[in-house]
Scaffold this active site. Sequence first.
Site, PDB file in Angstrom:
ATOM      1  N   VAL A 109      82.235 -95.529  94.824  1.00 38.06           N
ATOM      2  CA  VAL A 109      83.050 -94.328  94.906  1.00 38.06           C
ATOM      3  C   VAL A 109      83.579 -94.053  93.508  1.00 38.06           C
ATOM      4  O   VAL A 109      84.020 -94.970  92.814  1.00 38.06           O
ATOM      5  CB  VAL A 109      84.230 -94.505  95.881  1.00 38.06           C
ATOM      6  CG1 VAL A 109      85.111 -93.256  95.899  1.00 38.06           C
ATOM      7  CG2 VAL A 109      83.730 -94.829  97.277  1.00 38.06           C
ATOM      8  N   CYS A 110      83.511 -92.792  93.089  1.00 37.75           N
ATOM      9  CA  CYS A 110      84.133 -92.371  91.846  1.00 37.75           C
ATOM     10  C   CYS A 110      83.549 -93.175  90.673  1.00 37.75           C
ATOM     11  O   CYS A 110      82.344 -93.384  90.594  1.00 37.75           O
ATOM     12  CB  CYS A 110      85.648 -92.530  91.992  1.00 37.75           C
ATOM     13  SG  CYS A 110      86.669 -91.713  90.766  1.00 37.75           S
ATOM     14  N   THR A 111      84.399 -93.635  89.776  1.00 40.37           N
ATOM     15  CA  THR A 111      83.922 -94.337  88.589  1.00 40.37           C
ATOM     16  C   THR A 111      83.476 -95.763  88.875  1.00 40.37           C
ATOM     17  O   THR A 111      83.037 -96.460  87.963  1.00 40.37           O
ATOM     18  CB  THR A 111      84.996 -94.330  87.484  1.00 40.37           C
ATOM     19  OG1 THR A 111      86.208 -94.892  87.999  1.00 40.37           O
ATOM     20  CG2 THR A 111      85.242 -92.904  86.996  1.00 40.37           C
ATOM     21  N   THR A 129      79.189 -89.605  90.139  1.00 37.75           N
ATOM     22  CA  THR A 129      80.465 -90.264  89.884  1.00 37.75           C
ATOM     23  C   THR A 129      81.518 -89.173  89.718  1.00 37.75           C
ATOM     24  O   THR A 129      81.231 -87.987  89.900  1.00 37.75           O
ATOM     25  CB  THR A 129      80.381 -91.161  88.622  1.00 37.75           C
ATOM     26  OG1 THR A 129      81.596 -91.907  88.488  1.00 37.75           O
ATOM     27  CG2 THR A 129      80.133 -90.354  87.357  1.00 37.75           C
TER      28      THR A 129
END
Length: 198
Positions: A109-111, A129
Amino acid sequence: MDTTTAEIVLFDGVDELDAIGPYEVLENGARAGAPLETRLVTLEPADLVTASHGLRVEPDGTLGEPDILLVPGGGWTTDDGGVRAVVNEGALADAVAERFANGATIASVCTGAMVLANAGVLEDRPATTHAVAMDDLEAYATTEADARVVDDGDVLTAGGVTAGIDLALWLLEREFGPEIAAAVETEMEHERRGEVVS
């Protein structure tokens, strides 16, 4: 049917929603009938993890050999913790690479995608990302800037923060069927955005 194990790895500076959003979705999936056990884990034993907004979380234990390993993000744009520190240290990327080699499905998830990138699991794969790390991710993967969730079979990535909820709902749908995912989506009053890129 065997129980599927999912582990969400925590570290100091992790974004709260990156981890807790998917955790709640997956736990609700189990309550809706999915044979699924979800744990919050750390790489090394820890009594508490302090997340990016100050929330302190008590993990369930240390990283095992899950069927699904999810790496949240947080802190890529800072030098004092979070994903940036985890990537610089390297142990989590090594653990991700090992679980991947042993057959686990890896998700971010995300970074958290930057941990996957440094683990070598995104090479020549589509991935996404958070917008703040998209340029950095392009050195490792074929980026999908407009995608909220990218499913490349044994590797899945999601955009920033709330996209983790969509990722977890997609995992429920993919692994346990659309009825389970729809039940959780209704219970959580969440409407997924966009199509999954696969």
